[in-house]
Design a protein around this motif. Structure first.
Motif, short mmCIF file in Angstrom:
data_model
loop_
_atom_site.label_atom_id
_atom_site.label_comp_id
_atom_site.label_asym_id
_atom_site.label_seq_id
_atom_site.Cartn_x
_atom_site.Cartn_y
_atom_site.Cartn_z
N LEU A 1 0.80 -1.23 0.00
CA LEU A 1 0.00 0.00 0.00
C LEU A 1 0.83 1.27 0.00
O LEU A 1 0.28 2.37 0.04
CB LEU A 1 -0.92 0.02 1.23
N ALA B 1 -6.42 1.52 0.85
CA ALA B 1 -6.04 0.78 2.05
C ALA B 1 -7.24 0.13 2.70
O ALA B 1 -7.18 -1.05 3.11
CB ALA B 1 -5.34 1.72 3.04
N TYR C 1 -8.39 -2.83 0.65
CA TYR C 1 -7.42 -3.93 0.78
C TYR C 1 -7.64 -4.67 2.10
O TYR C 1 -7.63 -5.92 2.15
CB TYR C 1 -6.01 -3.36 0.71
#
Length: 225
Positions: free
Chosen positions: A52, A60, A63
């Motif tokens: 990231l 983020a 994810y």
């Protein structure tokens, strides 16, 4: 030790990334991300953080949700991260080696400077207290552009806000591949100071080990046509 670079003309402007370049925040982010992912029921490692580097808060959060499979709105996850990081930065943001001296040299020479970050304005403000907001004529946060790094919009926006007619003679300092992609797509010369990820040299890009290896004359040589 700083490099001896001779009497090069200074760049028209110097644009700085924040996280990992000026502020030693990657360790803080790792702690915050570990805490948030644990709250989502998962485990976070340095390898996940590396995936990231230089990315956006939205990326983020997405994810983390993909990693954990948690049923939590992305905006809520982003809010947890912002709350925790703002608290950490408010307690003091450690600067990277060489950052203080380089910022002072650029300012004393009267060269316009900008801070261009993927972090949201809420995080820029406490970080600026540590860095010194007096060093920057312009600051651009990740939530103030439609498309953040690696898109060129953040650096194009900074160039425009500085009142320049284009990227010629502008140097960007970055620590991540995403940030470099953004700056180079905007047409700027770049200096890479790798933090977590290795970065190769490339046309229009110079790689150094630390900001302690950079001074204004060096940046002038990078900016020269």
């Amino acid at each position: 030790m700083r490099r001896e670079t001779g009497g090069a003309r200074p760049p028209r402007a110097v644009l700085f990334d924040m996280d990992g370049l000026l502020v030693d925040s990657e360790g803080l982010w790792l702690e915050v991300e570990e805490r948030v992912v644990a709250r989502l029921g998962g485990v976070w490692t340095a390898e996940h953080q590396h995936a990231l580097v230089g990315g956006s808060l939205d990326r983020a959060a997405a994810y983390m949700l993909e990693l954990t499979g948690a049923d939590v709105p992305p905006a809520v996850v982003g809010g947890w991260m912002l709350d925790a990081m703002a608290e950490r930065l408010g307690a003091g943001a450690p600067l990277m080696p060489g950052a203080k001296d380089l910022l002072a040299e650029v300012r004393e020479a009267g060269v316009p400077a900008a801070l261009v970050s993927s972090s949201y304005r809420r995080l820029l403000e406490p970080a600026l207290d540590a860095i010194g907001r007096e060093h920057f004529a312009v600051t651009v946060a990740g939530d103030e552009v439609a498309r953040t790094k690696p898109d060129p919009e953040p650096y194009r926006t900074a160039v425009e806000r500085l009142g320049l007619d284009g990227p010629a003679g502008v140097v960007v300092l970055e620590d991540s591949p995403n940030g470099l992609a953004s700056a180079e797509a905007a047409g700027c010369r770049t200096v890479a100071v790798p933090a977590l990820l290795p970065i190769p040299a490339a046309p229009g890009r110079t790689v150094v080990a630390s900001l302690e290896d950079v001074d204004l004359a060096f940046l002038g040589r990078v900016a020269a046509p």
